[in-house]
Design a protein around this motif. Structure first.
Motif, short mmCIF file in Angstrom:
data_model
loop_
_atom_site.label_atom_id
_atom_site.label_comp_id
_atom_site.label_asym_id
_atom_site.label_seq_id
_atom_site.Cartn_x
_atom_site.Cartn_y
_atom_site.Cartn_z
N UNK A 294 0.83 -1.21 0.00
CA UNK A 294 0.00 0.00 0.00
C UNK A 294 0.87 1.27 0.00
N UNK A 295 2.03 1.20 0.64
CA UNK A 295 2.94 2.33 0.60
C UNK A 295 3.43 2.56 -0.82
N UNK A 296 3.78 1.50 -1.50
CA UNK A 296 4.22 1.59 -2.90
C UNK A 296 3.14 2.22 -3.77
N UNK A 300 2.18 6.60 -6.53
CA UNK A 300 1.60 6.89 -7.84
C UNK A 300 0.72 8.14 -7.82
N UNK A 301 0.50 8.75 -6.67
CA UNK A 301 -0.35 9.92 -6.61
C UNK A 301 0.29 11.11 -7.34
N UNK A 304 3.18 13.29 -5.86
CA UNK A 304 4.54 12.78 -5.74
C UNK A 304 5.20 12.57 -7.10
N UNK A 305 4.60 13.13 -8.13
CA UNK A 305 5.14 12.96 -9.48
C UNK A 305 6.55 13.53 -9.59
N UNK A 306 7.49 12.64 -9.85
CA UNK A 306 8.87 13.06 -10.11
C UNK A 306 9.65 13.55 -8.91
N UNK A 307 9.11 13.45 -7.70
CA UNK A 307 9.85 13.98 -6.56
C UNK A 307 11.01 13.04 -6.21
N UNK A 308 12.05 13.63 -5.63
CA UNK A 308 13.28 12.91 -5.36
C UNK A 308 13.06 11.68 -4.47
N UNK A 309 12.20 11.81 -3.45
CA UNK A 309 11.99 10.71 -2.51
C UNK A 309 11.48 9.45 -3.20
N UNK A 315 10.78 6.38 0.72
CA UNK A 315 9.37 6.44 1.14
C UNK A 315 9.19 5.54 2.34
N UNK A 316 8.65 6.09 3.42
CA UNK A 316 8.52 5.34 4.67
C UNK A 316 7.10 5.51 5.22
#
Length: 376
Positions: A294-296, A300-301, A304-309, A315-316
């Motif tokens: 679910x975190x993965x 896709x939202x 978060x498009x293209x962000x470094x994290x 991602x935590x």
């Protein structure tokens, strides 16, 4: 056990309770709202204005956290069903405790509270305005029932220790409350002292409050609560200068423009509120494989498009209820390991949380409170 032994045990328990009650004397305490309140302490009959206050009560009345609780708000079973089930298994009598609606939504039943004859009602500070508007304090005072305010959520690093001392005063457990508070402070220093000495670069962090709980994006924290946790762990909260209070919202454009180095999602089992939701189910005993899935999916939202994290896998997800309990220091330790793994390779937050259970809580520790895509 024979009926005679059962009767004897019941008589001993009654005598012990009577003795404690007889020792109660009027004391004046200062609550988190700065109010001077007179209470007969140690109290023996308590209404918890939030069920999750049991997180601290269990550290004081460890043998039986529910022996004083004559009523409580029903949020514990709904917001934290994992711990509710763990406590219910060991203390089945808690299922019989009368539950209340909330103070903020006006569903608290004063007549029900009076009928339970509590020595005190303990409310969270965020309900103060609604409590005053509804004149709950005056109505309860007319029945000789005092109200005190505590806070583990709005300003936890100002109010958690005073709230712990206040519970200790009310319960006649000042030494145990002080012991827990001192140990908690020492565990926080294991992070803050290292950060102060090393003075590392502070990575930009987006705290995604209850990510996936709703389709809206994106709830976060200002310069308090998890926002403060991140700063103490050596990070830079991207919402600090955008969200004016403890809680607020960022829009996707603000997140993308900030390009966070790391994203920390708070999660839990919110099936009672959002059945089948996209929230990340972390908490005691939770399925970590499912939580990672679910975190993965949350990466896709659009926000978060293209962000470094996302690009680097930083991602935590971490247990949301750290935001509302004296256990915040465990979250600070875990976030420090994510933000500065080179500085905290020897720090073991899992062991810290296990030690908390072993030293202060009546239930056995169960892992599952955080997951990270960086571990895959």
């Amino acid at each position: 056990m024979t009926l005679r032994k059962l009767a004897a045990c019941a008589a001993i328990a009654l005598l012990a309770a009577s003795a404690l009650h007889a020792q109660a004397e009027p004391v004046t305490v200062t609550d988190i709202a700065g109010r001077q309140v007179e209470v007969d302490a140690p109290v023996q009959r308590v209404i918890l204005g939030e069920g999750r206050q049991i997180y601290l009560v269990a550290a004081l009345d460890t043998d039986d956290p529910f022996r004083r609780v004559v009523g409580w708000r029903e949020d514990f079973s709904q917001a934290d069903p994992d711990n509710y089930a763990i406590y219910l298994e060991q203390f089945p009598q808690m299922a019989e405790i009368p539950t209340f609606g909330g103070f903020k939504d006006g569903t608290f039943d004063v007549e029900q509270a009076v009928a339970l004859d509590p020595d005190v009602v303990i409310m969270n500070i965020e309900s103060q305005q609604a409590t005053e508007d509804a004149r709950y304090i005056e109505k309860l005072a007319a029945a000789g029932i005092p109200v005190v305010y505590v806070d583990f959520r709005e300003h936890p690093f100002t109010n958690t220790e005073p709230s712990m001392r206040l519970f200790g005063q009310l319960f006649g457990e000042e030494e145990r409350a002080a012991s827990f508070s001192a140990w908690r402070a020492a565990e926080i220093r294991r992070v803050t002292d290292v950060i102060a000495e090393a003075d590392p670069e502070h990575p930009a962090v987006f705290i995604d409050r209850a990510g996936g709980y709703s389709d809206d994006c994106c709830m976060s924290f200002g310069d308090e609560n998890f926002g403060k946790f991140v700063e103490m762990a050596g990070g830079q909260n991207i919402a600090k200068d955008i969200v004016p209070g403890t809680f607020g919202t960022l829009n996707p454009e603000q997140i993308i423009a900030s390009d966070p180095d790391q994203v920390i999602v708070t999660g839990g089992d919110w099936e009672a509120y959002v059945p089948g939701g996209d929230w990340v189910g972390v908490g005691p005993g939770q399925d970590e494989t499912e939580a990672l899935r679910k975190l993965e999916a949350l990466t896709e939202r659009p926000a978060l498009t293209g962000v470094k994290a996302v690009e680097t896998g930083q991602m935590h997800a971490i247990w949301h209820q750290f935001y509302n309990s004296p256990y915040q220091f465990v979250a600070i330790q875990q976030m420090a390991k994510w933000l500065h793994p080179e500085l905290f390779s020897d720090l073991d937050p899992e062991a810290t949380f296990r030690e908390l259970h072993d030293r202060y809580l009546p239930v056995t520790y169960r892992p599952g409170h955080w997951v990270s895509l960086s571990d895959e």
